[in-house]
Write an enzyme that holds these catalytic residues in place. Sequence first.
Site, mmCIF file in Angstrom:
data_model
loop_
_atom_site.group_PDB
_atom_site.id
_atom_site.type_symbol
_atom_site.label_atom_id
_atom_site.label_comp_id
_atom_site.label_asym_id
_atom_site.label_seq_id
_atom_site.Cartn_x
_atom_site.Cartn_y
_atom_site.Cartn_z
ATOM 1 N N GLU A 261 1.273 -0.954 -0.052
ATOM 2 C CA GLU A 261 0.179 -0.635 0.290
ATOM 3 C C GLU A 261 0.917 0.969 0.054
ATOM 4 O OE1 GLU A 261 -1.743 3.377 1.657
ATOM 5 O OE2 GLU A 261 -2.689 1.270 3.183
ATOM 6 N N CYS A 300 -2.862 8.217 3.751
ATOM 7 C CA CYS A 300 -2.359 7.983 3.253
ATOM 8 C C CYS A 300 -3.494 7.623 1.590
ATOM 9 C CB CYS A 300 -2.299 6.414 3.053
ATOM 10 S SG CYS A 300 -3.041 5.159 4.030
HETATM 11 P P1 NDP Z 1 8.999 4.891 3.790
HETATM 12 O O1 NDP Z 1 8.875 4.146 2.887
HETATM 13 O O2 NDP Z 1 10.619 5.423 3.497
HETATM 14 O O3 NDP Z 1 9.179 3.841 4.514
HETATM 15 C C1 NDP Z 1 7.872 3.113 5.106
HETATM 16 C C2 NDP Z 1 8.824 1.416 5.784
HETATM 17 O O4 NDP Z 1 9.645 0.532 4.978
HETATM 18 C C3 NDP Z 1 9.006 2.398 7.382
HETATM 19 O O5 NDP Z 1 8.871 0.973 8.178
HETATM 20 C C4 NDP Z 1 10.371 1.827 6.993
HETATM 21 O O6 NDP Z 1 11.820 2.030 8.178
HETATM 22 C C5 NDP Z 1 10.466 0.697 5.843
HETATM 23 N N1 NDP Z 1 11.458 0.499 5.055
HETATM 24 C C6 NDP Z 1 12.234 1.055 4.345
HETATM 25 N N2 NDP Z 1 13.072 0.503 3.955
HETATM 26 C C7 NDP Z 1 13.361 -0.406 4.250
HETATM 27 C C8 NDP Z 1 14.062 -1.496 4.026
HETATM 28 N N3 NDP Z 1 15.290 -1.103 2.749
HETATM 29 N N4 NDP Z 1 13.291 -3.059 4.864
HETATM 30 C C9 NDP Z 1 12.419 -2.912 4.951
HETATM 31 N N5 NDP Z 1 12.089 -1.743 5.845
HETATM 32 C C10 NDP Z 1 12.303 -0.518 4.825
HETATM 33 O O7 NDP Z 1 8.077 5.244 3.903
HETATM 34 P P2 NDP Z 1 8.281 7.090 4.871
HETATM 35 O O8 NDP Z 1 7.662 6.039 5.982
HETATM 36 O O9 NDP Z 1 9.482 7.680 4.857
HETATM 37 O O10 NDP Z 1 7.493 7.883 4.000
HETATM 38 C C11 NDP Z 1 8.526 8.319 2.714
HETATM 39 C C12 NDP Z 1 6.929 8.861 1.566
HETATM 40 O O11 NDP Z 1 6.277 7.841 1.352
HETATM 41 C C13 NDP Z 1 5.965 9.765 2.460
HETATM 42 O O12 NDP Z 1 6.591 11.151 2.826
HETATM 43 C C14 NDP Z 1 5.145 9.833 1.883
HETATM 44 O O13 NDP Z 1 4.994 9.590 0.045
HETATM 45 C C15 NDP Z 1 4.979 7.879 1.443
HETATM 46 N N6 NDP Z 1 4.310 6.975 1.778
HETATM 47 C C16 NDP Z 1 3.160 6.528 1.153
HETATM 48 C C17 NDP Z 1 2.112 5.766 2.816
HETATM 49 C C18 NDP Z 1 0.692 4.996 2.065
HETATM 50 O O14 NDP Z 1 -0.071 4.658 2.546
HETATM 51 N N7 NDP Z 1 0.437 6.026 1.050
HETATM 52 C C19 NDP Z 1 2.161 5.808 4.311
HETATM 53 C C20 NDP Z 1 3.445 6.590 4.146
HETATM 54 C C21 NDP Z 1 4.469 7.139 3.625
HETATM 55 P P3 NDP Z 1 12.512 2.887 8.283
HETATM 56 O O15 NDP Z 1 11.157 3.782 8.868
HETATM 57 O O16 NDP Z 1 12.695 2.442 9.693
HETATM 58 O O17 NDP Z 1 13.341 3.361 7.519
#
Ligand code: NDP
Length: 681
Positions: A261, A300
């Site tokens: 998602e 989201c």
């Molecule tokens: P990320 O994709 O960076 O992170 C989402 C999750 O993935 C976090 O738990 C993160 O952990 C984890 N993650 C990141 N890299 C890895 C990896 N290589 N292996 C395993 N897990 C990983 O998103 P952000 O939270 O930083 O948000 C960034 C952007 O994403 C927002 O600005 C927004 O635009 C979008 N977003 C969209 C959402 C939606 O539902 N549509 C919801 C939230 C964000 P960790 O934090 O520890 O890096």
Amino acid sequence: MTQTRGALLRSYVSGNWHTPPGEGRPLHDAVTGDEVARISSEGIDFGAALTYGRTVGGPALRELTFHQRAALLKALGGHLREHRDELYAVSAQTGAILGDSKFDVDGGIGVLLAYASLAKRELPNDTVYVDGAVTPLGRAGTFLGQHVCSPLHGVAVQVNAFNFPVWGPLEKLAPAFLAGVPSLIKPASPTAFLTARLVELIVGSGLLPEGSLQFVAGGLGDTFDHLTGQDLVSFTGSAATAQTLRAHPAIVRNAVRFSAEADSLNFSALGPDATPGTEEFDLFVKGLTTEMTVKAGQKCTAIRRAFVPEQHVDAVVEAASARLAKVTVGDPATAGMGALASLEQREEVRRSVKALTDAGRIVFGDPDSVEVTGADADRGAFVSPLLLVGDPERAEPHEVEAFGPVSTILPYTSTAQLIDYAARGQGSLAGSVVTGDTAFAREVVLGVAPWHGRILVLNAKDAKESTGHGSPMPQLVHGGPGRAGGGEEMGGIRGVLHHMQRTAIQGDPDTLSAITGRWVTGSERHETDVHPFRKHLEELRPGDTLVAGPRVVTQEDVEHFAEFTGDTFYAHMDAEAAAANPLFGERVAHGYLIVSFAAGLFVDPAPGPVLANFGVDDLRFLTPVKFGDELTVTLTCKQLTPRESAGYGEVRWDADVTRQDGESVARYDVLTLVAKKESAQ
Ligand code: NDP
């Protein structure tokens, strides 16, 4: 000023709380900028954690029936409810105002409770889920097919986003838990301190079987290298991370179920009928500004693109600006909108707004300046609500997701154009159409549905009860195609089934009955000396059968029934008209008379363990019954569903009413509530 040092967050893996060695990374209060915690997953043996989930959590969950799992979820919801205030207090440190915290915390608890109640209604009190009807595969009825769903024997690895530190994990945990699959929760780091507290409360409650929930604070290390085809990954976050994780060699090699998602440029459209001054116009403006400011727009499902008939753009800008001007930004305890989750997130929002202004202009707010009340504007991640008017022919408004209080108004001139623009989001979680015009609603909904996971049609009729544009509902699908990740979460029992393997079983009726625990047509029936209505729930067995009859249906019976009920339909009462009916050719008995006679034949009238008849399912009248026909009913116990913590359970009976020549004239399931023997003692 002395900077306090936050405590290291603990993970909960392999049955133990794990405190990482070293110092970890600091996490900051989104409002004050103070360090609130430190995070690191150093020292965790991720392979061992997955093995622990598979070998300890999985078997413990699979021993429980769906209803027993549901009862635990319900108890967990009740437990967390008692600790809501504590969770709200921690939530404020993520920048959330009380309303935002309730959305996250109460919403998450609500998902647990909703799933518990759905499971009791829609899942059996059993460990096997039977999917769909039995399919005859041979002419004689000795070879049948039946689908069953069984829990995967792996772990559901749940990677969550920073914006819903409570709702996110609970929304993924509930369906996995019900399915019988253990969870490994990984929250996003910036707000992981709130999820950590949630998990402490859950583990501390002692309610969930050991191994059914594990928690990793910090990175997932080499977890993905250890994934097998029995594990699943549910991801929420950015499209970029989704893309990286989805392509992990272990996911690809082992065909690991991966649900994402991700980014979503959700739309809301104002219908041409909803002119300024109408209730729908006000609903649209209210929905738009609410979605911008709840959770500071970090949802989201928030509205990123607001489609407005060209001639009403100025009116919408004016009305929305007036509402936004009243929103105070600052201290979550007093302001109308809190902070973004982190200063990094604010920089990200500013970058995205810059890209959006290349294809539009800001009509409300300033990305670099905001009046802050009750908090330090320099230390907190505050940003003003930002409303833009954009050019819908440009790519940016359809592609750049500013994950904050940001929306762009986009003019449209025709329904076809609106549908085309909505689809340019390339797949979204949610859309809404605000209109009282049902024909317009149909055209837009069916036009944009292939690009959307959920669509709300909002108008004066449903506004009062509506849950709003941005609220995913546990009963409904959450997810969307394409850019939105291509995944599906929740959606009622569908979300449970995502964690299970559907298997087609082929065999003879007796074997299928033994496997599914339900009597199926063609399997052995056993008639006993004791009338089945005299048996308590524990004494009944699928296949217990009563054959009763025959009873002749006479013309007097039919006329008596017609007069008594008022159902004097010509097929029963008018010989000439009935003769002209190509299906009957003569007067026939009422279907409901047949069902009533059948009941008269099979009931045992004296007080006993049968407490109530609560309905019939799948009633079909198969062959006309003519005057003089003789009816016999065969009633067979089909399925037993004991209710947890109730003195009774449900019994489903197969009723087959046949004519003197053996032909079935009516077939249906009778549903009764039958007392447990233990309750009578
Ligand atoms: P990320 O994709 O960076 O992170 C989402 C999750 O993935 C976090 O738990 C993160 O952990 C984890 N993650 C990141 N890299 C890895 C990896 N290589 N292996 C395993 N897990 C990983 O998103 P952000 O939270 O930083 O948000 C960034 C952007 O994403 C927002 O600005 C927004 O635009 C979008 N977003 C969209 C959402 C939606 O539902 N549509 C919801 C939230 C964000 P960790 O934090 O520890 O890096």
